[in-house]
Design an enzyme around this catalytic site. Structure first.
Site, PDB file in Angstrom:
ATOM      1  N   SER A  60     -22.999  10.950 -22.069  1.00  0.00           N
ATOM      2  CA  SER A  60     -22.368  10.771 -20.756  1.00  0.00           C
ATOM      3  C   SER A  60     -23.200   9.863 -19.856  1.00  0.00           C
ATOM      4  CB  SER A  60     -22.233  12.112 -20.035  1.00  0.00           C
ATOM      5  OG  SER A  60     -21.089  12.754 -20.439  1.00  0.00           O
ATOM      6  N   ALA A  75     -24.471  19.593 -16.531  1.00  0.00           N
ATOM      7  CA  ALA A  75     -25.172  19.834 -17.803  1.00  0.00           C
ATOM      8  C   ALA A  75     -24.558  19.016 -18.954  1.00  0.00           C
ATOM      9  CB  ALA A  75     -25.109  21.326 -18.134  1.00  0.00           C
ATOM     10  N   PRO A  76     -25.395  18.549 -19.877  1.00  0.00           N
ATOM     11  CA  PRO A  76     -26.852  18.733 -19.984  1.00  0.00           C
ATOM     12  C   PRO A  76     -27.693  17.813 -19.106  1.00  0.00           C
ATOM     13  CG  PRO A  76     -26.058  17.502 -21.880  1.00  0.00           C
ATOM     14  CD  PRO A  76     -24.830  17.861 -21.072  1.00  0.00           C
ATOM     15  N   GLY A  77     -27.045  16.951 -18.287  1.00  0.00           N
ATOM     16  CA  GLY A  77     -27.844  16.278 -17.259  1.00  0.00           C
ATOM     17  C   GLY A  77     -27.940  14.765 -17.353  1.00  0.00           C
ATOM     18  N   GLY A  78     -27.064  14.121 -18.112  1.00  0.00           N
ATOM     19  CA  GLY A  78     -27.129  12.657 -18.242  1.00  0.00           C
ATOM     20  C   GLY A  78     -26.949  11.952 -16.901  1.00  0.00           C
ATOM     21  N   ASP A 131     -20.434  27.885  -9.679  1.00  0.00           N
ATOM     22  CA  ASP A 131     -19.126  27.258  -9.895  1.00  0.00           C
ATOM     23  C   ASP A 131     -18.994  26.032  -8.986  1.00  0.00           C
ATOM     24  OD1 ASP A 131     -16.506  26.577 -10.205  1.00  0.00           O
ATOM     25  OD2 ASP A 131     -15.686  28.552  -9.700  1.00  0.00           O
ATOM     26  N   ASP A 156     -18.064  15.450 -13.184  1.00  0.00           N
ATOM     27  CA  ASP A 156     -17.713  15.206 -14.592  1.00  0.00           C
ATOM     28  C   ASP A 156     -17.361  16.538 -15.245  1.00  0.00           C
ATOM     29  OD1 ASP A 156     -17.392  13.878 -17.009  1.00  0.00           O
ATOM     30  OD2 ASP A 156     -19.516  13.887 -17.506  1.00  0.00           O
ATOM     31  N   LYS A 208     -10.400  13.974 -16.982  1.00  0.00           N
ATOM     32  CA  LYS A 208     -10.032  14.023 -18.406  1.00  0.00           C
ATOM     33  C   LYS A 208      -8.510  13.996 -18.524  1.00  0.00           C
ATOM     34  CE  LYS A 208     -14.407  15.073 -18.555  1.00  0.00           C
ATOM     35  NZ  LYS A 208     -15.447  14.108 -18.836  1.00  0.00           N
TER      36      LYS A 208
HETATM   37  C1  SAM Z   1     -18.724  16.627 -19.869  1.00  0.00           C
HETATM   38  S1  SAM Z   1     -19.860  17.849 -19.390  1.00  0.00           S
HETATM   39  C2  SAM Z   1     -20.820  16.995 -18.191  1.00  0.00           C
HETATM   40  C3  SAM Z   1     -21.808  16.049 -18.793  1.00  0.00           C
HETATM   41  C4  SAM Z   1     -22.754  15.498 -17.772  1.00  0.00           C
HETATM   42  N1  SAM Z   1     -22.093  14.592 -16.832  1.00  0.00           N
HETATM   43  C5  SAM Z   1     -23.906  14.757 -18.385  1.00  0.00           C
HETATM   44  O1  SAM Z   1     -24.115  13.587 -18.071  1.00  0.00           O
HETATM   45  O2  SAM Z   1     -24.628  15.341 -19.191  1.00  0.00           O
HETATM   46  C6  SAM Z   1     -18.904  18.929 -18.431  1.00  0.00           C
HETATM   47  C7  SAM Z   1     -19.674  20.047 -17.781  1.00  0.00           C
HETATM   48  O3  SAM Z   1     -18.807  20.632 -16.828  1.00  0.00           O
HETATM   49  C8  SAM Z   1     -19.224  21.986 -16.686  1.00  0.00           C
HETATM   50  N2  SAM Z   1     -18.207  22.737 -15.950  1.00  0.00           N
HETATM   51  C9  SAM Z   1     -16.901  22.908 -16.256  1.00  0.00           C
HETATM   52  N3  SAM Z   1     -16.301  23.636 -15.301  1.00  0.00           N
HETATM   53  C10 SAM Z   1     -17.251  23.897 -14.356  1.00  0.00           C
HETATM   54  C11 SAM Z   1     -17.248  24.567 -13.124  1.00  0.00           C
HETATM   55  N4  SAM Z   1     -16.137  25.152 -12.646  1.00  0.00           N
HETATM   56  N5  SAM Z   1     -18.397  24.645 -12.414  1.00  0.00           N
HETATM   57  C12 SAM Z   1     -19.528  24.065 -12.877  1.00  0.00           C
HETATM   58  N6  SAM Z   1     -19.586  23.397 -14.038  1.00  0.00           N
HETATM   59  C13 SAM Z   1     -18.465  23.326 -14.781  1.00  0.00           C
HETATM   60  C14 SAM Z   1     -19.458  22.426 -18.111  1.00  0.00           C
HETATM   61  O4  SAM Z   1     -20.324  23.534 -18.143  1.00  0.00           O
HETATM   62  C15 SAM Z   1     -20.075  21.174 -18.732  1.00  0.00           C
HETATM   63  O5  SAM Z   1     -21.485  21.268 -18.762  1.00  0.00           O
END
Ligand code: SAM
Length: 334
Positions: free
Chosen positions: A172, A199-202, A238, A256, A286
């Protein structure tokens, strides 16, 4: 007009064009030829638009190079070239061996140009300018081994392949790096970022490595260069329940979330933009479970939070996006 896009997404680009009242006449992997006489900056799927492409054919490397050189030299009549100009050679990577063919024709063309106009040849730059916007130069697009479409004027929508970073915890990371190019801005040292679904933090890592302070919100763990980074604070909560403290405007909102896009738009994007909780944003939506072309229409409708609060926003299907759009922009009056 010749429009390039990510391979496999031509049917969606053709549908996006149809929704804009245009007709796709021909398509192949990563390209669509369509009617239309003006660039359309609003389109999401194209990576580049090549204006009024001319079709040239040749059954050998030398024949193709010769035709392209003739086209280019004829089109230069009355034009002074005294600055570097983009000379870009492209074609679908899906066609085995085409890359070698493109390289060979490009080299033969370069030799022909040096012989005729060495000063102009020396100013050629073998890649498109960085960032979104119009450019003039020479674009040569191979649809197969013996046919090219050539154009002098191009609108780049800003997408491009980005370099990876060994410390980036996810792929990401490449998306946010590419989004900065589309927006024409990136976080600066001392700026503040809220990263929802971090997460994971990109994305968090990308901002922190530029010296920005990041609040990363996600129940999942941070990894790699984002883990224990001194500029990244991780809150496990959240994303839909978080709001900045009253009166605080953050420099950047990153979002994201793997969530239904309408839910994200209504319950997250709308309040963030309407309340001006951020100055700029990069938001990934998405579209795997919705109709992407209908979603684009909603993003551009008069009641969309982007239209209402960030009128210069851009929606792009990035080089590094899969079934998702990335929306970038600045909040008006923030
Ligand atoms: C595609 S990943 C994000 C990747 C991130 N942008 C990166 O660069 O690593 C989507 C993230 O959205 C989180 N997520 C989904 N619904 C969420 C919510 N309601 N609150 C917080 N995090 C949420 C998931 O736990 C997941 O880690």
């Amino acid at each position: 007009m010749l429009l390039t896009c990510q391979a496999g997404f031509e049917p969606l680009l053709a549908r996006e064009l149809a929704a804009a009242g245009r007709t796709a006449m021909e398509q192949g992997p990563g390209w669509v030829r369509a009617d239309g006489a003006a660039f359309d900056e609003m389109l999401a799927f194209p990576h580049a638009e090549l204006m009024a492409p001319v079709e040239l054919r040749g059954d050998s490397v030398n024949a193709l190079a010769q035709r392209v050189a003739e086209f280019f030299l004829a089109s230069l009549q009355g034009e002074r070239v005294d600055a570097p100009w983009p000379c870009v050679w492209l074609g679908p990577q899906e066609i085995t061996g085409l890359g070698r063919r493109i390289g060979a024709v490009e080299t033969a063309f370069g030799e022909l140009l040096r012989r005729k106009l060495s000063r102009v040849a020396k100013l050629a730059v073998a890649e498109a300018p960085r960032g979104a916007g119009p450019a003039r130069g020479l674009w040569v697009y191979f649809t197969d081994f013996g046919r090219v479409l050539v154009a002098r004027d191009v609108l780049s929508h800003g997408q491009r392949r980005m370099a990876d970073d060994d410390l980036a915890p996810s792929r990401s990371y490449l998306k946010i790096e590419e989004a900065y190019v589309v927006l024409g801005r990136e976080p600066a040292a001392g700026e503040t970022v809220c990263d929802l679904g971090a997460a994971p933090g990109g994305w968090s890592y990308s901002a922190a490595k530029r010296g920005a302070r990041v609040l990363a919100i996600d129940n999942g763990p941070l990894k790699g260069g984002a883990l224990n980074h001194p500029l990244i604070e991780h809150w496990r909560e959240d994303a839909f329940k978080y709001a900045p403290k009253a009166g605080v405007t953050l420099d950047w909102l990153f979002c994201d979330l793997v969530e239904e896009p309408h839910h994200v738009l209504q319950h997250l994007v709308a309040p963030w933009l309407a309340q001006r909780w951020c100055r700029r944003f990069v938001i990934n939506l998405k579209f795997g479970r919705v109709d992407p072309v209908a979603l684009l229409a909603e993003l551009r409708a008069s009641d969309s939070p982007f239209v209402q609060h960030a009128p210069g926003f851009r929606v792009r299907h990035l080089y590094h996006d899969r079934e998702e759009f990335t929306v970038v922009g600045e909040v008006a009056g923030s």
